[in-house]
Design an enzyme around this catalytic site. Sequence first.
Site, PDB file in Angstrom:
ATOM      1  N   GLN A  79      16.574   5.315  13.658  1.00 38.97           N
ATOM      2  CA  GLN A  79      16.974   5.715  12.302  1.00 38.97           C
ATOM      3  C   GLN A  79      15.918   6.555  11.598  1.00 38.97           C
ATOM      4  O   GLN A  79      16.180   7.110  10.529  1.00 38.97           O
ATOM      5  CB  GLN A  79      17.288   4.479  11.446  1.00 38.97           C
ATOM      6  CG  GLN A  79      18.512   3.723  11.934  1.00 38.97           C
ATOM      7  CD  GLN A  79      18.819   2.562  11.011  1.00 38.97           C
ATOM      8  OE1 GLN A  79      18.213   1.515  11.136  1.00 38.97           O
ATOM      9  NE2 GLN A  79      19.732   2.750  10.076  1.00 38.97           N
ATOM     10  N   LEU A 102      21.895   1.759   6.787  1.00 40.39           N
ATOM     11  CA  LEU A 102      21.204   2.822   6.043  1.00 40.39           C
ATOM     12  C   LEU A 102      21.579   4.207   6.570  1.00 40.39           C
ATOM     13  O   LEU A 102      21.465   5.190   5.844  1.00 40.39           O
ATOM     14  CB  LEU A 102      19.681   2.637   6.132  1.00 40.39           C
ATOM     15  CG  LEU A 102      19.114   1.395   5.420  1.00 40.39           C
ATOM     16  CD1 LEU A 102      17.628   1.262   5.709  1.00 40.39           C
ATOM     17  CD2 LEU A 102      19.368   1.466   3.917  1.00 40.39           C
ATOM     18  N   HIS A 140      22.673  -6.402  14.700  1.00 43.40           N
ATOM     19  CA  HIS A 140      22.835  -5.029  14.202  1.00 43.40           C
ATOM     20  C   HIS A 140      21.665  -4.155  14.694  1.00 43.40           C
ATOM     21  O   HIS A 140      21.883  -3.036  15.180  1.00 43.40           O
ATOM     22  CB  HIS A 140      22.897  -5.074  12.667  1.00 43.40           C
ATOM     23  CG  HIS A 140      23.072  -3.749  11.996  1.00 43.40           C
ATOM     24  ND1 HIS A 140      24.200  -3.421  11.277  1.00 43.40           N
ATOM     25  CD2 HIS A 140      22.266  -2.656  11.916  1.00 43.40           C
ATOM     26  CE1 HIS A 140      24.066  -2.195  10.787  1.00 43.40           C
ATOM     27  NE2 HIS A 140      22.915  -1.708  11.160  1.00 43.40           N
TER      28      HIS A 140
HETATM   29 NI    NI Z   1      21.904   0.049  10.693  1.00 44.10          NI
END
Ligand code: NI
Length: 171
Positions: free
Chosen positions: A51, A94, A135
């Site tokens: 991410q 996010l 997750h």
């Molecule tokens: Ni995530």
Amino acid sequence: MIYSIVKYGHPVLEKRGEDVTEFDTPELHRLVEDMFESMYAAKGVGLAAPQIGVGKRLAVIDISTGEDPAQKIVLINPEVVKTEGSHKSEEGCLSLPTFREQVVRPLKVTVRARDAKGKEFEMAGDELLARALLHETDHLNGKLYISHISALKRDLIRRKVRKLQKAGEWE
Ligand code: NI
């Protein structure tokens, strides 16, 4: 350093990360600290290296959102070793800001991983912690939470994201 968060659509999010092979280095400790900082800045309870554009199997979790240092978790090369039960709850990411969906996940999970020093550990969690562990482990395997929802709902999100990309509102 606060990294900006890579959004859905970027290929790094859908590729399995590389296992971390060097532990306890200044670079790794720096990266872990920066990931916690970036996660708190973005008000998330978990953040995976892909991410921030880093294709490595490393994630951080803190379901206390910075309130309790004892709840900071560094998850490197994690594997799910056991799951139990089933629990439906709203989930977000996010990398998919503004979207939230009901996702069914195991109620309890045990994962095996390494910490930043390379020490192997096992940890069990239930409800929100289980959800976060699953997750983030998914992220490190190139999987997003929308892979657990219906194809219909997933396509709807894809279409909305495409619209936002065209409007220049998804960077
Ligand atoms: Ni995530």
